[in-house]
Design an enzyme around this catalytic site. Sequence first.
Site, PDB file in Angstrom:
ATOM      1  N   ARG A 189       0.828  -1.226   0.000  1.00 16.99           N
ATOM      2  CA  ARG A 189       0.000   0.000   0.000  1.00 16.99           C
ATOM      3  C   ARG A 189       0.849   1.257   0.000  1.00 16.99           C
ATOM      4  O   ARG A 189       0.351   2.341  -0.285  1.00 16.99           O
ATOM      5  CB  ARG A 189      -0.977  -0.012   1.175  1.00 16.99           C
ATOM      6  CG  ARG A 189      -1.937  -1.182   1.181  1.00 16.99           C
ATOM      7  CD  ARG A 189      -2.598  -1.425  -0.167  1.00 16.99           C
ATOM      8  NE  ARG A 189      -3.700  -2.385  -0.093  1.00 16.99           N
ATOM      9  CZ  ARG A 189      -3.574  -3.699  -0.279  1.00 16.99           C
ATOM     10  NH1 ARG A 189      -2.400  -4.236  -0.562  1.00 16.99           N
ATOM     11  NH2 ARG A 189      -4.637  -4.489  -0.186  1.00 16.99           N
TER      12      ARG A 189
ATOM     13  N   CYS B  56       3.499  15.998  31.872  1.00 17.98           N
ATOM     14  CA  CYS B  56       2.226  15.283  31.874  1.00 17.98           C
ATOM     15  C   CYS B  56       1.919  14.724  33.255  1.00 17.98           C
ATOM     16  O   CYS B  56       0.765  14.605  33.659  1.00 17.98           O
ATOM     17  CB  CYS B  56       2.263  14.121  30.889  1.00 17.98           C
ATOM     18  SG  CYS B  56       2.509  14.628  29.195  1.00 17.98           S
TER      19      CYS B  56
ATOM     20  N   ASP C 267      15.399   5.968  26.028  1.00 19.10           N
ATOM     21  CA  ASP C 267      14.544   6.407  27.130  1.00 19.10           C
ATOM     22  C   ASP C 267      15.087   5.770  28.408  1.00 19.10           C
ATOM     23  O   ASP C 267      15.461   4.591  28.394  1.00 19.10           O
ATOM     24  CB  ASP C 267      13.089   5.971  26.889  1.00 19.10           C
ATOM     25  CG  ASP C 267      12.093   6.730  27.761  1.00 19.10           C
ATOM     26  OD1 ASP C 267      11.130   7.299  27.215  1.00 19.10           O
ATOM     27  OD2 ASP C 267      12.269   6.757  29.006  1.00 19.10           O
TER      28      ASP C 267
ATOM     29  N   CYS D 255      21.059  33.589  16.441  1.00 23.95           N
ATOM     30  CA  CYS D 255      20.825  32.396  17.266  1.00 23.95           C
ATOM     31  C   CYS D 255      22.157  31.867  17.798  1.00 23.95           C
ATOM     32  O   CYS D 255      23.082  31.595  17.031  1.00 23.95           O
ATOM     33  CB  CYS D 255      20.137  31.312  16.445  1.00 23.95           C
ATOM     34  SG  CYS D 255      19.976  29.746  17.338  1.00 23.95           S
TER      35      CYS D 255
END
Length: 256
Positions: free
Chosen positions: A11, A186, A59, A243
């Site tokens: 696909r 969160c 992580d 910057c």
Amino acid sequence: MDDTRLLRYSRHILLDELGIEGQERLLRSHVLIVGMGGLGSPAALYLASAGVGTLTLADDDVVELSNLQRQIAHSAARIGQSKVASAATALAALNPGIQVIPLHQRLAGEALEARVAAADLVLDCSDNFATRYAINRACVRQRKALVSGAAIRFGGQVSVYDLSRPQSPCYHCLFPDGQDVEDLRCAVTGVFAPLTGVVGSLQAAEALKLLTGIGTPLTGRLLLIDALTQTFRTISFGKDPACPVCAAEKTHMSTG
Ligand SMILES: [Zn+2]
């Protein structure tokens, strides 16, 4: 490409913009995903299902019950495991034909630099400003495209910093004062579950576009999502000539 892959990715191959050539590029690509939480979960699942050949996951957390409301790469059976091991299990079940490199650590310093250098593209799915700025600096130095996402409460953001191009703004150009901003986590503020899926999926979409060179990436544009009103808008921004991160790097490169 063998028959199994032709069928698995059919696909994608049917898309004129992508085709076999684009799919083969994805299979040869290496993406580093920093953060395997609410954004990293859907991003990794889509990049794995789409056939990105190598995914490095970083992580330092372990899976907790309160993660499962939105971090869909993990499961109740894997509470207590490292998030990268848990995600690697999910990705292997989805697509055993790709390589996953799990790093149970908070990438910083030389380790971050080396992992960014080894990847074709970086996804920032982290949840704190210190990491975001460190990833940006490494991507500027290594001239790697960075796809950045954020989600808190009902608000989401996505942007692309194509740091392989000298004229592209960096994360610091857009958020110069972020280091002074208190992190909204969160853990204490809440986040609407499917919003993290939307943002992480958009990050995966931008990554696939950049890796195959199709479409127009979100370079120089910040996509802002309000899930409460279901409003999407983009604001344009340019490179900050002063910057301290990317302008300094340019000077350094031209003199060095
Ligand atoms: Zn900059």
